[in-house]
Design an enzyme around this catalytic site. Structure first.
Site, mmCIF file in Angstrom:
data_model
loop_
_atom_site.group_PDB
_atom_site.id
_atom_site.type_symbol
_atom_site.label_atom_id
_atom_site.label_comp_id
_atom_site.label_asym_id
_atom_site.label_seq_id
_atom_site.Cartn_x
_atom_site.Cartn_y
_atom_site.Cartn_z
ATOM 1 N N SER A 232 7.445 1.462 -8.600
ATOM 2 C CA SER A 232 6.973 2.817 -8.482
ATOM 3 C C SER A 232 5.673 2.941 -9.438
ATOM 4 C CB SER A 232 8.043 4.066 -9.022
ATOM 5 O OG SER A 232 9.203 3.766 -8.444
ATOM 6 N N GLY B 39 2.651 4.890 -7.478
ATOM 7 C CA GLY B 39 1.323 4.956 -6.931
ATOM 8 C C GLY B 39 0.380 6.077 -7.117
ATOM 9 N N GLU B 40 0.797 6.980 -8.369
ATOM 10 C CA GLU B 40 -0.151 7.843 -8.843
ATOM 11 C C GLU B 40 -0.704 7.489 -10.043
ATOM 12 O OE1 GLU B 40 1.167 9.076 -5.961
ATOM 13 O OE2 GLU B 40 2.964 9.084 -7.212
ATOM 14 N N ASN C 285 1.700 5.545 -0.994
ATOM 15 C CA ASN C 285 0.290 5.768 -0.711
ATOM 16 C C ASN C 285 -0.779 4.860 -1.236
ATOM 17 O OD1 ASN C 285 1.482 7.118 -3.259
ATOM 18 N ND2 ASN C 285 -0.555 7.192 -3.615
ATOM 19 N N ASP D 169 -1.031 11.918 0.928
ATOM 20 C CA ASP D 169 0.082 11.567 0.351
ATOM 21 C C ASP D 169 1.309 11.396 0.904
ATOM 22 O OD1 ASP D 169 1.196 10.311 -2.110
ATOM 23 O OD2 ASP D 169 2.295 12.219 -2.367
ATOM 24 N N ASP E 257 3.670 9.246 1.706
ATOM 25 C CA ASP E 257 4.333 7.787 1.360
ATOM 26 C C ASP E 257 5.227 7.504 2.694
ATOM 27 O OD1 ASP E 257 4.490 7.237 -1.889
ATOM 28 O OD2 ASP E 257 3.163 8.884 -1.069
#
Length: 604
Positions: free
Chosen positions: A192, A194-195, A279, A321, A323
């Site tokens: 995790s 992605g941001e 994303n 976004d 995903d």
């Protein structure tokens, strides 16, 4: 006959046999067929979340009562759900990622518990609450992916650490929220972040030693992605050399090439695993021109080597976004008169995709939420979405708001897994019904800092009030058989059963049982907190039970979970779900249901 638990009689034999790769490959393949247990997060390798148990059915579901409950003692969002192996139930929590072994013979008394020591700073780099989607089981071990990226193997009988492995660096924004998947003698885990500009990857660890067997990235050169330029295909064509560098400007592929925080499915017949990538970074599409391969894609890889067989990119050059990490549901059925091995995926972008899972051929792509407007459809020959220019977040330039984009970044469905019933032939989709205004902004990459570049506001589609839907859907025709409107997103995983009862949970906290054929509500009970966890079923001493993990939070309820108040906080979710606090409160709890009385039947 019931398959013996690792902690019951026969454990010694099982542990000896588990030392061999052959047994490791067969163990879960056999165990998943026993409906009396729930041995994987999504129930089975096909991720159907379907149970053959039928003691609880349309005639007696109205009589369901609480059998027992358990408090986790943790306040943040409880996604995922428990496993049931023999007479033990394994329950997990969000950060600090506790694991409890609950003894079913003593109404859920604690046999052991594990609480890792993690740096609280990890919380700051978890984008959408401190969630964890569950543990995995195999070879007498329980596998947990901690928030700080540590993958740990626990002895299923004692909870003691057998081995641990670091899967990333939380100081750079890499975190762990996904449930592991065990295939053969390997435990698979994604990542995790992605941001935070994290590059996505899938890693396979040896279940006995914790050593890396293979690692495959979502973007980059062939040596990183484990793509064969000739043998790996997309839409029936060879992808070509270093396709994971295609559609990226310079080294942008290193900053958010599709993290893999969703679910993994497996087909033992083909030895292929299936999962999705998320994303591209940043959210501002102007900062990463091109198709951004292979973000937003469905992957088929060899379970032993990690080599990619085929890839399908659903949303090239994502601008919203959307995903692609939602579950891949594997079903064998006829399509246009020919028996096919199919994969169905309900994507964040609002389209339902059905592909031949052997070849990767795209067969069906239809909207499963009529509000979807960013694209009119998907070209089955090219696989490309037919975009609507009005809803592009790039064409208007930075700091200009694109209004009324449907779905919102939450998607028409996020990670909450759907179910499939072979009896009805329908998929049961826990869905969002949310649109957004989207404003791209310029953002610079700093390791460990948010790398988003967008401001969002979310709300229901125009003229509607409901933020959620629960849909019975025919993926072959692209049509809904029935739907139930819910005031808030349905963020729980669904469960379908041979009793023709389908279960789901609401964010207000209601466990609901409905008729699989008609959608008629059969039972409803308000649990202690909002439900964003997944529902499962099992038997103990021949009696069927339903279990659900409640504890409101997650992205949709991040305002409650993290105490955020601004409408655009939580990447836009806080304003849309502000009213949820009138119906429920924080607090993790497991609630187990039964139909009282009756005669217990022998386990299969």
């Amino acid at each position: 006959m019931r398959i013996p638990s690792m902690i019951q009689a026969g454990a010694a034999i099982a542990l000896v046999m588990a030392a061999t790769p052959a047994f490791a490959r067969e163990e879960l393949t056999t165990m998943q067929k026993d409906p009396n247990q729930w041995v994987m997060p999504l129930g089975n390798y096909s991720s159907t979340r379907y149970s053959e148990l039928a003691q609880i059915n349309t005639a007696n579901a109205k009589d369901l009562k609480v059998a027992w409950s358990f408090s986790t003692g943790v306040l943040r969002g409880h996604e995922g759900g428990p496993l049931v192996i023999g007479n033990m139930m394994y329950v997990h929590t969000p950060f600090p990622n506790k694991v409890f072994a609950l003894d079913l013979s003593r109404n859920g008394a604690i046999a052991w518990q594990y609480e890792p020591k993690q740096d609280n700073k990890t919380i700051a780099v978890m984008c959408c609450d401190t969630v964890n989607r569950g543990v995995a089981y195999a070879d007498g071990k329980v596998f947990l992916h901690q928030a700080d990226t540590t993958l740990v193997a626990l002895d299923a009988k004692t909870g003691k650490v057998v081995w641990s492995a670091k899967n990333g660096d939380a100081t750079k924004g890499e975190t762990g929220t996904a449930a592991p998947t065990v295939v053969g003698n390997k435990v698979l885990i994604g990542n995790s972040g992605g941001e935070f500009g994290v590059r996505g990857m899938m890693t396979a660890y040896d279940i006995a030693t914790g050593k890396v067997a293979w690692r495959a990235y979502s973007s980059g050169p062939d040596s990183d992605t484990l793509i064969d330029p000739v043998k790996t295909t997309s839409m029936g064509k060879a992808v070509g050399k270093d396709s994971g560098l295609a559609g990226w400007k310079g080294d942008q592929w290193k900053l958010g090439g599709g993290t893999t925080w969703g679910w993994t499915s497996y087909d033992p017949a083909t030895n292929l695993i299936y999962y999705g990538s998320g994303n591209p970074g940043a959210w501002n599409p102007a900062q990463r021109p091109g198709n951004n391969r292979w973000s937003m894609s469905i992957w088929a890889r060899d379970a032993d080597t990690g080599k990619a067989k085929w890839i399908y990119q659903m949303t090239p050059h994502d601008e919203w976004d959307y995903d692609g990490v939602n579950e891949m549901i594997l079903v064998d059925k006829a399509f246009k008169g020919k028996d096919r091995k199919l994969l169905t995926h309900f994507d964040r972008n609002g389209f339902s995709y059905t592909l031949d899972r052997v070849s990767g051929e795209l067969l069906v792509a239809e909207k499963y939420d009529p509000a979807v407007n960013w694209a009119t459809g998907v070209d089955l020959k090219t696989g490309l979405p037919q975009r609507v220019a009005k809803y592009s977040t790039e064409g208007n330039g930075e700091d200009v708001v694109t209004k009324d984009v449907c779905p919102a970044a939450l998607g028409s469905k996020d990670q909450q897994p759907a179910a499939y019933s072979p009896k009805t032939g329908l998929f049961y989709i826990p869905a969002n019904h949310v649109c957004m205004d989207y404003e791209p902004t310029k953002v610079a990459y700093v390791a460990g800092s948010p790398y988003v570049g967008a401001n969002l506001s979310m709300y229901p589609p125009k003229g509607e009030q409901n933020l959620g839907r629960f849909v019975a859907y025919d993926a072959m025709t692209g049509k809904a058989a029935w739907e139930i409107k819910e005031p808030f997103s349905v963020w729980s995983g669904a469960l379908a059963t041979a009793g023709d009862v389908v279960f789901y949970g609401t964010m207000e906290g209601y466990l609901k049982a409905v008729d699989a054929k008609s959608g008629k509500e059969l039972y409803s009970f308000k649990t202690p907190s909002g439900i964003i966890g997944n529902i499962n079923t099992y038997t103990y001493q021949g009696k069927q039970y339903i279990a659900v993990l409640s504890g409101v939070g997650g992205w949709a309820a991040i305002g409650m979970a993290a105490g955020l108040t601004g409408d655009q906080d939580g990447l836009g979710a806080v304003g849309a779900y502000r009213g949820l606090s009138q119906y429920t409160n924080l607090g993790g709890a497991l609630t187990v249901f039964e139909v009282p009385g009756g005669t217990a039947v022998a386990s299969r």
